[in-house]
Design a protein around this motif. Structure first.
Motif, PDB file in Angstrom:
ATOM      1  N   TYR A   1      -7.053   4.709 -10.182  1.00 23.68           N
ATOM      2  CA  TYR A   1      -8.462   4.804  -9.794  1.00 23.68           C
ATOM      3  C   TYR A   1      -9.352   4.254 -10.913  1.00 23.68           C
ATOM      4  O   TYR A   1     -10.280   3.486 -10.659  1.00 23.68           O
TER       5      TYR A   1
ATOM      6  N   THR B   1      -9.118   0.449 -10.939  1.00 20.91           N
ATOM      7  CA  THR B   1      -9.837  -0.195  -9.836  1.00 20.91           C
ATOM      8  C   THR B   1     -11.347  -0.088 -10.035  1.00 20.91           C
ATOM      9  O   THR B   1     -12.078  -1.052  -9.792  1.00 20.91           O
TER      10      THR B   1
ATOM     11  N   SER C   1      -4.853   8.845 -10.758  1.00 20.85           N
ATOM     12  CA  SER C   1      -6.130   8.870 -11.480  1.00 20.85           C
ATOM     13  C   SER C   1      -6.275   7.644 -12.373  1.00 20.85           C
ATOM     14  O   SER C   1      -7.362   7.073 -12.478  1.00 20.85           O
TER      15      SER C   1
ATOM     16  N   SER D   1      -2.862   2.809  -2.160  1.00 17.36           N
ATOM     17  CA  SER D   1      -3.069   3.257  -3.539  1.00 17.36           C
ATOM     18  C   SER D   1      -1.895   4.076  -4.033  1.00 17.36           C
ATOM     19  O   SER D   1      -1.412   3.893  -5.155  1.00 17.36           O
TER      20      SER D   1
END
Length: 96
Positions: A41, A44, A38, A26
Motif C-alpha cells: 500500500y 502504491t 501495508s 493486491s
C-alpha cells in the motif's frame, strides 16, 4: 484431517494462481513479492511500484511481468564486476 487437507489445497491453489495469472490482485502481488499488504500500500501510494486502478478506482491490480521488471531494476554489482569496471577505468586513463 479434512481441514488440514483443505488448507494445503488452498495454499497450493493460491500459489499456482500467483504464478500463472498475468494480472494480480493486491493480496496476490504482496504474496508474490514477499512483502506485507501495508508495505505494498505504501509503495502504491508513493507511486513507486507499477500498478493499475480498476475503472471504479477502488481496486489496484498489478501486471506480474511489470512487477518482475520492477523487482529486478536495482541490480547490485558483484565485487568482481566492480573490480573489472575499476580496472577498465584505470586502463583508459581515468577522468580526463
Amino acid at each position: 484431517m479434512k481441514e488440514n487437507t483443505k488448507e494445503v489445497a488452498d495454499y497450493i491453489a493460491a500459489n499456482i494462481i500467483g504464478t500463472t495469472k498475468t494480472v494480480l490482485t493486491s493480496e496476490e502481488a504482496a504474496r508474490y513479492m514477499g512483502i506485507s499488504m501495508s508495505y505494498l500500500y505504501k509503495l502504491t501510494m508513493a507511486r513507486k511500484v507499477p500498478h493499475y486502478k480498476s475503472p471504479t478506482g477502488k481496486m489496484c491490480y498489478f501486471n506480474r511481468s511489470e512487477l518482475e521488471q520492477w523487482l529486478q531494476s536495482n541490480r547490485v554489482s558483484t565485487d568482481d564486476e566492480v573490480g573489472q569496471k575499476a580496472q577498465e577505468y584505470c586502463m583508459k586513463g581515468g577522468v580526463k
